[in-house]
Each structure stands twice: as C-alpha cells, then as structure tokens.
Design a protein around this motif. Structure first.
Motif, short mmCIF file in Angstrom:
data_model
loop_
_atom_site.label_atom_id
_atom_site.label_comp_id
_atom_site.label_asym_id
_atom_site.label_seq_id
_atom_site.Cartn_x
_atom_site.Cartn_y
_atom_site.Cartn_z
N LYS A 114 0.72 -1.15 -0.16
CA LYS A 114 -0.08 -0.04 -0.12
C LYS A 114 0.93 1.12 0.01
O LYS A 114 0.48 2.23 -0.67
CB LYS A 114 -0.92 0.01 1.34
CG LYS A 114 -2.12 -0.87 1.09
CD LYS A 114 -3.15 -0.63 2.13
CE LYS A 114 -4.55 -1.63 2.06
NZ LYS A 114 -5.59 -1.18 2.93
N ASN A 117 1.83 1.93 -3.29
CA ASN A 117 0.64 2.32 -4.31
C ASN A 117 0.40 1.26 -5.20
O ASN A 117 0.17 1.43 -6.29
CB ASN A 117 0.78 3.55 -4.98
CG ASN A 117 0.58 4.88 -4.07
OD1 ASN A 117 -0.11 4.82 -2.97
ND2 ASN A 117 1.66 5.77 -4.02
N THR A 118 0.46 0.06 -4.78
CA THR A 118 0.31 -1.40 -5.72
C THR A 118 -0.89 -1.89 -5.16
O THR A 118 -1.19 -1.83 -4.10
CB THR A 118 1.53 -2.10 -5.61
OG1 THR A 118 1.87 -2.46 -4.36
CG2 THR A 118 2.67 -1.47 -6.46
N ASP A 119 -1.46 -2.62 -6.10
CA ASP A 119 -2.84 -3.31 -5.79
C ASP A 119 -2.53 -4.77 -5.62
O ASP A 119 -2.28 -5.35 -6.68
CB ASP A 119 -3.70 -3.10 -6.77
CG ASP A 119 -5.11 -3.62 -6.77
OD1 ASP A 119 -5.44 -4.39 -5.76
OD2 ASP A 119 -5.90 -3.24 -7.81
#
Length: 336
Positions: A114, A117-119
């Motif tokens: 997180k 900023n990755t999913d």
C-alpha cells in the motif's frame, strides 16, 4: 534503534539438490530492528556459492551495530543509502533493509504494497520447486504436492528424461532451472524439446559469465531465458538486454527491497520480464518478497513451504497459490 540478531537453522522437509550442491538444513540470520515500540524483521540465509555464512553476516552487522543504534531512522531508503557506505555484504544489507521496511510499515500501520501504491487484486502464482533427485523421487514429490506451477531443477545427464517423466504425471506449468549446468548448444537443443513438453521458460542455463553463449541462446532458443546468477545487482539489469528475456531478482543477492524496487523499475523500462526468487528462507524473507507481487510477472517464493518447521508468521500461501496478506503493517511479520 535497537538491533538484535537471531541465528536459526532451518530444517527442510526433503533433501534439496541443485546442479552444484545438496543440503538438508539452511542457516538463516534474522535481524530485528525496534523503534517506538515496534519491531521489524529481516532475513538473509547463508550461501556457499557466494561465500556467505551467518557468522560472516553477524560479524559485519556487529561492526556497525553501535552506529545503527544511534542512527536517526526516517525511511528504509535513507538507511539503505547509509548502508552502502559501510563495508558489509549485500546479504547483510538485505537482512537490515528488510527489517527496516517491515519496521517502517509497522510505524505507519500500512503494509508495504500500500505504501508503494500497488494493488494486490492481481498477482502471479508462486512456483513450487522440485529439486534434483531420482526421477522416481521427483515424481513422488510432485504427486505429494499438487500445484499449478513447478520449477524443476535440472543439470543432470538425464534432464529431458526427467521432464518427460514428470509431464506424464502433471498438466501443470513447468519452468526449468539448470543453475549454470548446460552448454549453449545443449540449451538451444533442449529448448525445442522442452517447449513441446509444456515448459514456460529456462532459468540460468549457462555459467554466469558466458555472455557470448547467452547471445547465441537468446537468438536461437525456442523458449525465453531468465537471468539469475548473471543478474545480481541493479547495474546488472541493463547488461542483460540482448542476452536474456527477463531477470530473477534475489533480495539477498541484490541487498534487499530497496535495490530490488530499482531493478524492477529498470527491467520494466527495458522490456525485460520481472521475477523475484527466494533462497530457502522462512516466512520472514517470503513475506518481504510477497509485498512485491503486484509488480512482478513471475515469482518463486516457496522457501517457507519447503521447511519442516517455520520460525515466523506473516504472509501465507494457500492451495493453488492464493496469498493471504496479514493486516499488520510492513511485511506483516511476527516471530514464533
């Protein structure tokens, strides 16, 4: 920061053999960094190929322990920049860097994926490694652990026979890793047969410094070729262009998550496939690798799955490769 070192001997479920070595136990060093009531954990394992022992790492880290205790921690990246000025191996840097990332995420109460900023909605499934043994034993291991993707260790005088025999017992994806044991012509010849047998790619077939050989293989192989021993640190990534189709990053070899993130970025910009692999690590090291999953094309993070008894809790890998991420910040690690 407070720093504590813990040495473990990890026992494997089965003897693990590759083209150059076999072992039943793996020495591992855990670094614990504590600040403001939170503790981050990092791991690096011994490795005879790179002449790394836990004793060497302990000695290196103890030499800078007082400085680390007085270091004002702001971010893992700043700490890594500081570590690069110290006379320590990448394995020692890795253990500290992983602990620093875990600590940082715990202080922010955010998992690393997180923070980056990755999913985690989509990620590659880890391969499960079948080490070199008799063909019968390899079949037994494969059947005892049904899995969607296998990494098959090769480097024998019966490599094609091994894949033919294993293929008769599984429809899973196969990837092969020769650990520097093949010659260029042998690799090209094998690639056509292996492609027919449903192999996805070949990892590090030639010796690490055989760049002329890799130029030939890159042009003539029927399968993609992934660098491992030929791509150790960030400056190696661009060298692989025109010689490999992708790179396998090992956190211990490159120095941790900080340089691994840079290697992934460079590889993607260069059009190389990205993979992160493991040594025979506990859940400490595997949980750090898992934070990178959304950024990868392939992953080999089965190290803790090969152990008789784990030493930590964190990221869990369930049936068919589903990954369960803990709610705890950082890499989500707690020691047992």
């Amino acid at each position: 920061m407070d720093i504590q070192l813990k040495k473990y001997v990890l026992e494997l479920k089965h003897t693990f053999s590759i083209s150059r070595e076999s072992y039943d136990f793996q020495d591992s060093l855990i670094v614990c960094l504590s600040l403001d009531g939170k503790t981050g954990y990092g791991e690096a394992t011994s490795n005879p190929y790179y002449q790394i022992t836990t004793e060497k790492m302990i000695s290196e880290i103890n030499d800078i322990a007082d400085e680390l205790k007085n270091y004002t921690f702001t971010s893992p990246e700043d700490l890594y920049s500081w570590l690069t000025l110290k006379n320590i191996s990448n394995f020692s840097k890795c253990a500290i860097d992983l602990a620093a990332h875990d600590l940082y995420g715990k202080l922010l109460n955010q998992p690393l994926y997180k923070i980056w900023n990755t999913d985690i909605g989509h990620y590659p499934v880890t391969s499960y490694t079948i080490g070199i043994a008799s063909v019968e034993k390899m079949i037994e291991k494969l059947e005892a652990f049904p899995w969607p993707i296998y990494k098959i260790k090769l480097g024998t005088d019966r490599d094609i026979e091994i894949i033919r025999r294993l293929r008769a017992h599984s429809n899973a994806i196969f990837r092969v890793d020769a650990n520097c044991a093949w010659a260029p012509g042998e690799t090209v010849k094998n690639s056509f047969i292996l492609k027919e047998l449903g192999v996805e790619f070949i990892e590090q077939p030639l010796k690490a410094d055989n760049w002329e050989g890799y130029k030939t293989v890159y042009k003539e192989s029927a399968l993609p070729v992934i660098a491992d021993e030929s791509c150790i640190i960030a400056s190696d990534v661009e060298k692989c262009l025109g010689y490999f189709n992708g790179i396998n990053i090992k956190l211990t070899k490159c120095g941790g998550l900080t340089p691994a993130l840079q290697m992934i970025k460079t590889a993607k910009k260069s059009g190389l496939k990205t993979m992160v692999g493991c040594m025979t690590e506990s859940t400490v090291g595997i949980s750090a690798i898992a934070q990178l999953l959304p950024q990868l094309d392939y992953v080999d993070m089965d190290g803790a799955m090969l152990l008789k008894k784990d030493i930590a809790q964190g990221v869990r890998i369930e049936a068919k490769g589903k990954v369960i991420f803990p709610e705890l910040g950082g890499s989500g690690i707690t020691l047992n």
